[in-house]
Design an enzyme around this catalytic site. Structure first.
Site, PDB file in Angstrom:
ATOM      1  CB  SER A 132      -8.414   1.315   6.185  1.00 57.78           C
ATOM      2  OG  SER A 132      -9.080   2.532   6.406  1.00 57.78           O
TER       3      SER A 132
ATOM      4  CB  SER B 170      -7.849   4.184   3.362  1.00 56.43           C
ATOM      5  OG  SER B 170      -7.049   3.457   4.242  1.00 56.43           O
TER       6      SER B 170
ATOM      7  CE  LYS C 154      -3.733   2.101   2.750  1.00 56.52           C
ATOM      8  NZ  LYS C 154      -4.642   1.918   3.906  1.00 56.52           N
TER       9      LYS C 154
END
Lengths: 95, 486, 484
Positions: C175, C151, C76
């Site tokens: 998330s 997210s 990420k």
């Protein structure tokens, strides 16, 4: 919750974020909506409850006082917006 | 002015003499090239996190022990939020609710010999900010930011508003300086910013119980400037009130070079720092064992050292006070005494000639061109009569100028005092013979007034010997020879 | 090859069925071909990946290969990668190239993994739909007119679309779990303090935690073995042994007490979602687990408490982005205040600015006690709820999200509608407990997630339960149309 535009302007100054005149009303409205959400906290009975800053019952580790970081100026300044002579440059600071 | 009381409180920032920053492993050594001692943590790069320096914690505890304070066995860090280019994270990590050192006291001595207790409200750990340079090797209209200093550990010592005039404030500041340098937690180099003072000053009608509005004058880094700033501010406030105005709470700056004090320019009213507990750091625990160990190993405190100087070196209380107040000076004095074996002379020279010279050139004793050992060497030669007191001053100058040690200079310049009685006797006889008129005059003078005439002979003799005759011996021989002529 | 799990890939690499270079080339090609449909990847690191793959092949040949040697993964874009742009989904860091690795990245490097690139995410991890990224929204591979969740939307979509067998992600209020649920994959948020936060760009420091996303509990266990470590550079990281999470996957769950909170099955829960979740619980019951009704009474306060604490911490964490040391700077600042206010207004998106303002408000003079102080007390109450529950049960289960993936823009102008997406996941972060999500059904052709919440440091048990469920079902094997 109604939050005054003046209050938003104060917050924007504290947070150093410029808010355009054209968007400030929208910002105010949306912020008000969030604050309405968080105001639900007021209904909670928290008498006698300690605040919790960390989920862990741990304590701070201490580090030995030995130099472990040497000069990395070049590597750390590669994406710096404006430097000269190793200094970070900003518009003149007036005290 | 006597209609008014002054109320003064101090906030003193002391840089701790650790090797590394409070939250990172970068060096804290003074004088490095800009941003060469600012690692990713100090630059607040994304994803970096703080880890607390053990030595900083220990030094803070030692300060607490030195002032008989409560030690905060569980302390915590908060974030103080504001924007400034020398504050890379946009917040300063500091302590608010639970500081590491609680209430304590500091004894100060005033010029009239009286003592006073100044209460310490607390002392807390925090990180120093970087530096903004407004002029330098860069283009016009910008400021240059050097973050080498960012993250240096500080303790902020907050006093109660117990001081009532500049003298007390300076005495307090000097005592703090003495304490922190004596226990070795700070190098005390004021010119390097190792200690900085913020002075809170307010006035009130004499005897009134209501405190006046106070102003804060920030970032004073010399005792002299602090004294000046306080005097100026007190005068300003009194004048203002007497003219019908009111003192507003504000932050001020004092420029010691230009002697100008002014209000700091700030756009908004009092900054809202939005303190909250720092989530990247956990509660700091100091164990009883740690406290005891630090207490056991505490270096000598200034008051104890003063008592020891009186006892060990037979110094007067006054001299002991002066020499023990500054840790560096105390160490210097003791080394000079150790080298020479003569505490009295070492005390006189350290407090006198050396201090005067250092003050003149604005040098700290650590930067003295004459080392303690060298002074000790000079004193040895004074004590064993190799050179006269007057010669000693010349030799001192030579050492200061870097010509070498006392012995080297004495030899190189041929300054060895002539103490050979035979040579001196001949010298006196020669001078008397060459100054018949003077001798006649002496013989014809009333006995009561003769003593004054001796100076003239001494002058001639010293001139003839190029100053190298041992004055005490010459005195004796001269008196003897003149007597023979009577 | 892209349908193989990490466990299978490791076996394949070790038995020389294929090489790491082949694998890497395969996934890089898939990313190039398919990612334009999803926008899950911000930066592809092809050259570095192939170099690393070649090195991995050498170690595999020499027989001294570490655990994940040669396995391609994605990170990420919140994890700092040395020499590789790390944007955090923001214009503010569009040009930021860190000269250091996050500990998580370092761990995977030591384990021999091959990094294919950095995944898209909500800006500064603030969001539940991956619609706030500077690099554009990510599309859900199951329904490209729908959000993947956030997210960690990029990591979730990439794994679902088989662009990589696994991806790292972070979870502050849900998330990892929410996008895992919306994309039909398995994701785990470890106990707070289990995984180092060094080099993981901070959103809310007391809530953030990094964790794995993959297509099975078995794969998550392998990744967690690598991600969990003690790191003395993170003061909040606990010094605690890392068990072998793979070792106990196969344990029996007979007698396991599963708590089912009434508050997680309230109005607002999509009926189809409820059905799928209850079916999953029934399956576990059939395997010998015991379902226990429990109550987490302060659940309703978790979203308000979170939206005080997280923005408050974020408002301070994001103050460092000021155009001085790195990152974006506005053009021609006229003075210092202009530098700050314009850099931050231009560099941060709307949601980030909103959260900074909320956080600033909640911490400001006069409001601290009513908001921040109060929220920290409520946090204590929530933690107590869980502590009470865990005296009666071993794990807690329920739905991960109130409903399946929603259409882009459907949460409209009201930020609060978006915030309520996290209603079942947020309390876990506030308490610092571990949580995970795994697929358990479909509603309207979109995946539904089952959430497992464990007690502190009980990740091994959670993975065990999930694995046992996945042995008996195959929701986790399903792929979006056209993907397999």
């Amino acid at each position: 919750m109604i939050i005054e535009r003046q209050e938003i302007e104060k917050l924007a100054t504290l947070a150093r974020i410029a808010i355009d005149d054209s968007t400030i009303n929208e910002v105010t409205e949306r912020l008000g909506s969030v604050l309405e959400l968080v105001d639900q906290l007021q209904a909670a009975d928290t008498s006698g409850v300690d605040p919790m800053s960390h989920p862990l019952q741990a304590t701070q580790r201490l580090r030995e006082d030995e130099v472990s970081e040497l000069n990395q100026r070049e590597a750390l300044q590669t994406t710096a917006p404006d430097t000269e002579d190793g200094l970070f440059l900003v518009p003149k600071v007036i005290e | 002015m006597s209609d008014w009381d002054t109320v003064i409180g101090l906030e003193v920032h002391v840089q701790l003499a650790t090797n590394t920053k409070i939250f990172s492993g970068a060096s804290t050594a003074f004088g490095a090239e800009p941003n060469t001692q600012a690692c990713a943590i100090d630059l607040a790069m994304p994803g970096t996190l703080p880890v607390l320096n053990k030595q900083a914690v220990h030094y803070a505890v030692m300060f607490g022990l030195a002032i008989d304070a409560e030690i905060g066995k569980e302390s915590a860090f908060e974030r103080k939020n504001y924007f400034y280019p020398d504050l890379p994270k946009g917040y300063q990590t500091t302590q608010l609710e639970k500081p590491i050192v609680g209430r304590g006291t500091v004894e100060i001595e005033l010029a009239d010999g009286s003592t006073k207790t100044v209460r310490i409200h607390h002392a807390h750990l925090e990180e120093d900010a970087g530096k903004s340079l407004h002029e330098g090797n860069f283009r016009h209209g910008v400021s240059g930011i050097d973050l080498n200093r960012a993250g240096t550990p500080l303790i902020e010592i907050v006093s109660e508003p117990d001081m009532t005039n500049a003298e007390e404030a300076v005495a307090f500041a000097r005592k703090l300086h003495s304490i922190v340098t004596s226990i070795g937690i700070c190098d005390g180099e004021m010119s390097q910013g190792s200690m900085r003072f913020d002075v809170n000053v307010s006035v009130k009608p004499r005897g009134s119980d209501t405190l006046g509005t106070r102003t804060e004058t920030k970032n004073l880094n010399s005792f002299k400037f602090m004294e000046e700033a306080i005097a100026k501010e007190v005068e300003r406030q009194i004048d203002l009130i007497e003219d019908g105005g009111t003192v507003i709470q504000e932050t001020r700056l004092y420029n010691g070079d230009t002697k100008v004090a002014r209000s700091m320019r700030s756009k908004e009213e009092a900054n809202d720092y939005r303190y909250f507990p720092c989530p990247d750091l956990l509660p700091v625990i100091v164990s009883d064992e740690t406290i005891e160990e630090l207490r056991r190993n505490m270096p000598e405190l200034p008051d104890a050292r003063r008592a020891r100087f009186v006892e060990q070196y037979s110094l007067s209380d006054y001299d002991a006070g002066v020499l023990s107040s500054d840790a560096a000076m105390a160490a210097y004095f003791e080394t000079a005494t150790g080298t020479s074996g003569n505490a009295k002379l070492a005390a006189n020279w350290t407090m006198g000639e050396l201090s005067a010279r250092l003050n003149n050139e604005d040098l700290s004793i650590a930067k003295s061109p004459v080392s303690a050992e060298q002074l000790g060497g000079l004193i040895t030669r004074i004590a064993d009569n190799s050179i006269s007191g007057k010669m000693a001053k010349e030799v001192f100058e030579g050492i200061w100028a870097g010509e070498g040690d006392a012995d080297h200079i004495i030899e190189a310049r041929g300054l060895t005092q002539v103490s050979d009685s035979g040579a001196l006797e001949q010298l006196v006889v020669d001078v008397l013979a060459a100054n018949q008129a003077m001798v006649e005059d002496y013989i014809n003078t009333d006995e009561a007034k003769r003593k004054k005439k001796l100076g003239g002979f001494m002058g001639q003799i010293m001139k003839a010997s190029k100053g190298q005759a041992n004055p005490q011996q010459v005195n004796q021989i001269l008196a003897q020879k003149l007597n023979e002529l009577l | 090859m892209h349908n193989l799990t990490i466990a299978e890939l490791i076996r394949g690499l070790q038995s020389k069925e294929f090489s790491s270079v082949e694998l890497t080339q395969h996934f890089l090609a898939r990313i190039a071909d398919l990612d334009p449909n999803y926008n899950a990847v911000i930066t592809v690191t092809a050259d570095q990946a192939l170099k690393a793959a070649a090195a991995a092949d050498q170690r595999l040949a020499a027989g001294n290969a570490p655990a994940l040697c040669g396995v391609p993964i994605l990170h990420k874009d919140i994890f700092c990668t040395n020499g590789v742009r790390t944007s955090c989904g923001s214009k503010m860091l569009d040009n930021f190239v860190p000269p250091y690795n996050a500990t998580v990245v370092e761990n995977f490097e030591q384990a021999g993994a091959v990094v294919l690139g950095k995944t898209n995410m909500d800006e500064f991890a603030m969001g539940s739909s991956n619609e706030t990224s500077f690099y554009g929204p990510v599309k859900n591979p199951w329904a490209t007119d729908c959000v993947p969740g956030g997210s960690s939307g990029g990591s979730a979509a990439a794994v679902a679309a088989r662009l990589a067998p696994g991806a790292t992600a972070t979870d502050t209020g849900g998330s990892i779990r929410q996008p895992a649920a919306l994309c039909g994959i398995t994701g785990l948020k470890p106990t707070y303090g289990r995984v180092s936060r060094w080099g993981m760009i901070a959103f809310a420091s007391s809530l953030d935690q990094g964790g794995p996303m993959a297509r099975s509990a078995e794969d998550c266990a392998i990744m967690l073995n690598c991600m969990a470590s003690f790191d003395d550079k993170d003061s909040t990281c606990l010094e605690r042994d890392v068990p072998d999470y793979s070792a106990t996957l196969g344990s029996s769950i007979k007698g396991l007490r599963i708590g089912v909170p009434g508050e997680y099955f309230s109005e607002g829960l999509n009926p189809g979602t409820e059905q799928a979740v209850r079916a999953a619980l029934a399956e576990l019951e059939a395997q010998g687990a015991e379902l226990v009704d429990i109550s987490l009474p302060n659940t309703g306060l978790s979203v308000p408490a979170y939206y005080v604490i997280a923005p408050a911490e974020a408002s301070a964490n994001l103050s460092r982005f000021d155009g001085v040391k790195y990152g974006y700077r506005c053009a021609d600042p006229t003075d210092l205040q202009d530098l700050y206010t314009r850099t931050r207004a231009e560099g941060f998106g709307e949601e980030v600015q909103r959260r900074i303002l909320i956080g600033t408000y909640c911490l400001s003079a006069g409001y601290y006690d009513a908001y921040y102080g109060k929220a920290q007390q409520v946090r204590q109450l929530i933690q107590q709820d869980f502590a009470n529950a865990f005296e009666k049960v071993d794990v807690i289960m329920g739905p991960t999200c109130p409903s399946p993936a929603f259409k882009f823009g459907s949460k409209g102008d009201d930020p609060v509608a978006m915030y309520l997406e996290d209603i079942y996941t947020i309390a876990t972060n506030l308490a610092g407990l571990p949580g995970m999500s795994l697929p358990c059904g479909m509603v309207d052709d979109k995946p539904v997630g089952l959430q497992i919440i464990g007690n502190y440091f009980d990740e091994a048990r959670m993975l065990n339960v999930a694995h046992q469920y996945q042995q008996a079902t195959d929701w986790h094997r399903a792929a979006p149309e056209g993907i397999a």
